[in-house]
Motif scaffolding. Structure first.
Motif, PDB file in Angstrom:
ATOM      1  N   LYS A 211       3.342   3.586   7.860  1.00 26.66           N
ATOM      2  CA  LYS A 211       2.969   4.670   7.013  1.00 26.66           C
ATOM      3  C   LYS A 211       3.529   4.642   5.559  1.00 26.66           C
ATOM      4  CE  LYS A 211       3.225   9.937   7.474  1.00 26.66           C
ATOM      5  NZ  LYS A 211       3.434  11.039   8.476  1.00 26.66           N
ATOM      6  N   VAL A 212       4.898   4.646   5.516  1.00 22.18           N
ATOM      7  CA  VAL A 212       5.355   4.339   4.293  1.00 22.18           C
ATOM      8  C   VAL A 212       4.794   3.333   3.393  1.00 22.18           C
ATOM      9  CG1 VAL A 212       7.374   3.801   3.065  1.00 22.18           C
ATOM     10  CG2 VAL A 212       7.794   5.344   4.849  1.00 22.18           C
ATOM     11  N   ALA A 213       4.394   2.229   3.978  1.00 17.77           N
ATOM     12  CA  ALA A 213       3.751   1.083   3.537  1.00 17.77           C
ATOM     13  C   ALA A 213       2.367   1.300   2.661  1.00 17.77           C
ATOM     14  CB  ALA A 213       3.730   0.082   4.162  1.00 17.77           C
ATOM     15  N   LEU A 214       1.774   2.278   3.598  1.00 15.75           N
ATOM     16  CA  LEU A 214       0.288   2.518   3.315  1.00 15.75           C
ATOM     17  C   LEU A 214       0.293   3.577   2.183  1.00 15.75           C
ATOM     18  CD1 LEU A 214      -1.376   2.914   6.674  1.00 15.75           C
ATOM     19  CD2 LEU A 214      -2.139   1.212   4.739  1.00 15.75           C
ATOM     20  N   LEU A 215       1.329   4.540   2.061  1.00 14.14           N
ATOM     21  CA  LEU A 215       1.291   5.566   1.154  1.00 14.14           C
ATOM     22  C   LEU A 215       1.959   5.056  -0.053  1.00 14.14           C
ATOM     23  CD1 LEU A 215       1.328   8.446  -0.063  1.00 14.14           C
ATOM     24  CD2 LEU A 215       3.556   8.930   1.380  1.00 14.14           C
ATOM     25  N   ASP A 216       2.890   4.098  -0.226  1.00 13.60           N
ATOM     26  CA  ASP A 216       3.380   3.321  -1.415  1.00 13.60           C
ATOM     27  C   ASP A 216       2.214   2.655  -2.139  1.00 13.60           C
ATOM     28  OD1 ASP A 216       5.877   4.573  -1.279  1.00 13.60           O
ATOM     29  OD2 ASP A 216       6.921   2.447  -0.158  1.00 13.60           O
ATOM     30  N   ALA A 217       1.386   1.996  -1.422  1.00 10.48           N
ATOM     31  CA  ALA A 217       0.598   1.093  -1.743  1.00 10.48           C
ATOM     32  C   ALA A 217      -0.607   2.119  -2.357  1.00 10.48           C
ATOM     33  CB  ALA A 217      -0.212   0.147  -0.584  1.00 10.48           C
ATOM     34  N   ALA A 218      -0.997   3.196  -1.820  1.00  9.17           N
ATOM     35  CA  ALA A 218      -1.972   4.229  -2.191  1.00  9.17           C
ATOM     36  C   ALA A 218      -1.580   4.488  -3.446  1.00  9.17           C
ATOM     37  CB  ALA A 218      -2.133   5.319  -1.385  1.00  9.17           C
ATOM     38  N   LEU A 219      -0.518   4.670  -3.762  1.00  8.11           N
ATOM     39  CA  LEU A 219      -0.092   5.398  -4.918  1.00  8.11           C
ATOM     40  C   LEU A 219      -0.259   4.319  -6.241  1.00  8.11           C
ATOM     41  CD1 LEU A 219       3.450   6.904  -3.795  1.00  8.11           C
ATOM     42  CD2 LEU A 219       1.277   8.181  -4.873  1.00  8.11           C
ATOM     43  N   MET A 220      -0.351   3.242  -5.955  1.00  2.00           N
ATOM     44  CA  MET A 220      -0.780   2.164  -7.036  1.00  2.00           C
ATOM     45  C   MET A 220      -2.178   2.502  -7.630  1.00  2.00           C
ATOM     46  SD  MET A 220       1.946   0.555  -7.527  1.00  2.00           S
ATOM     47  CE  MET A 220       1.711  -0.737  -8.581  1.00  2.00           C
ATOM     48  N   HIS A 221      -3.153   3.078  -6.754  1.00  2.00           N
ATOM     49  CA  HIS A 221      -4.550   3.150  -6.782  1.00  2.00           C
ATOM     50  C   HIS A 221      -4.665   4.831  -7.159  1.00  2.00           C
ATOM     51  CE1 HIS A 221      -5.274  -0.975  -5.532  1.00  2.00           C
ATOM     52  NE2 HIS A 221      -4.254  -0.690  -4.522  1.00  2.00           N
ATOM     53  N   VAL A 222      -3.798   5.664  -7.000  1.00  2.00           N
ATOM     54  CA  VAL A 222      -4.423   7.139  -7.052  1.00  2.00           C
ATOM     55  C   VAL A 222      -4.569   7.281  -8.466  1.00  2.00           C
ATOM     56  CG1 VAL A 222      -3.461   9.415  -7.022  1.00  2.00           C
ATOM     57  CG2 VAL A 222      -3.245   7.908  -4.879  1.00  2.00           C
ATOM     58  N   PRO A 223      -4.120   6.728  -9.514  1.00  2.00           N
ATOM     59  CA  PRO A 223      -4.169   7.210 -10.822  1.00  2.00           C
ATOM     60  C   PRO A 223      -5.412   6.827 -11.365  1.00  2.00           C
ATOM     61  CG  PRO A 223      -1.849   6.328 -10.716  1.00  2.00           C
ATOM     62  CD  PRO A 223      -2.644   6.037  -9.433  1.00  2.00           C
ATOM     63  N   PHE A 224      -5.922   5.663 -10.798  1.00  2.00           N
ATOM     64  CA  PHE A 224      -7.413   5.334 -11.187  1.00  2.00           C
ATOM     65  C   PHE A 224      -8.669   5.822 -10.266  1.00  2.00           C
ATOM     66  CE2 PHE A 224      -3.977   2.066 -11.759  1.00  2.00           C
ATOM     67  CZ  PHE A 224      -4.190   2.039 -13.397  1.00  2.00           C
TER      68      PHE A 224
END
Length: 233
Positions: A13-26
């Protein structure tokens, strides 16, 4: 008791959230972001969907919950002794915003959670934040005040977040000034309510509303929104 499965799921869950945050701004909190996070982490999408059934929406809510947890950690370490209670509330709201590491993630989440289909989730998330603040600061109310305190702070918190999202002042000083003004407004309203209640000429007219308010108790369960009515025992 936590199991190895629980720990593995939490780590995923933590890994997915951290990875998602790299894409959210775009890409925002979208299906594109969810799929990209799965790919970046090497997590099968079926497993990811089991952890976040609604995909990006649940990721956005997990990000909000992470912010609440970080706020509580800071509240637990800060010395608020000697502060007026209204200043403790102000500090807690400020801490909640200061733990945000990506304003754009909040902006995108706000946009998502104000859509009609997710407005309930957004309201529940805000209610959870203000409930966490009141609970951490030792609120012991068990009557209608339990609701009114959280409703008032929800309005203050929401307005402050929206102001903060557009604030480019040095160290967000304009936001903190805005927050103090909103809390002052609430305190003035509470003072007016107390004056009305103390007015002997108005007591006959307030007897019915006061009786009804006295029947409202804090919710027994803590996972509802905004709570539930329970009869006085």
């Amino acid at each position: 008791m936590k199991t190895e499965h629980d720990d593995a799921q939490s780590a995923t869950k933590v890994a997915l959230l951290d990875a998602a945050l790299m894409h959210v701004p775009f890409d925002g909190w979208t299906e594109v972001t969810f799929q990209a996070a799965c790919q970046d982490c090497g997590v099968d999408q079926v497993l990811a969907q089991a952890i976040f059934p609604r995909g990006a929406v649940d990721l956005a809510l997990a990000y909000h919950a992470r912010g609440d947890a970080l706020m509580l950690q800071r509240l637990a370490t800060e010395d608020l002794t000697g502060l007026r209670f209204r200043d403790k509330i102000s500090a807690a709201v400020r801490f909640r915003l200061e733990v945000v590491d990506d304003k754009e993630a909040v902006r995108r989440g706000t946009t998502l959670l104000t859509l009609p289909q997710y407005a309930g989730d957004g309201a529940r998330a805000i209610w959870g934040t203000v409930d966490a603040i009141w609970t951490a600061l030792g609120d012991g109310s068990d009557d209608i005040n339990w609701y009114t305190k959280r409703a008032s702070l929800s309005a203050v918190y929401t307005a402050t977040v929206l102001y903060w999202l557009g604030d480019d002042s040095l160290e967000h000083q304009a936001t903190w000034d805005f927050l103090d003004r909103r809390i002052d407004n609430v305190m003035q309203f509470e003072k007016l309510k107390a004056q009305v209640q103390a007015n002997p000429l108005l007591k006959p007219f307030l007897a019915g509303p006061n009786w009804l308010a006295d029947q409202i108790k804090r919710p027994v369960g803590r996972d509802d929104l905004p709570g539930s009515l329970t009869p006085r025992r």
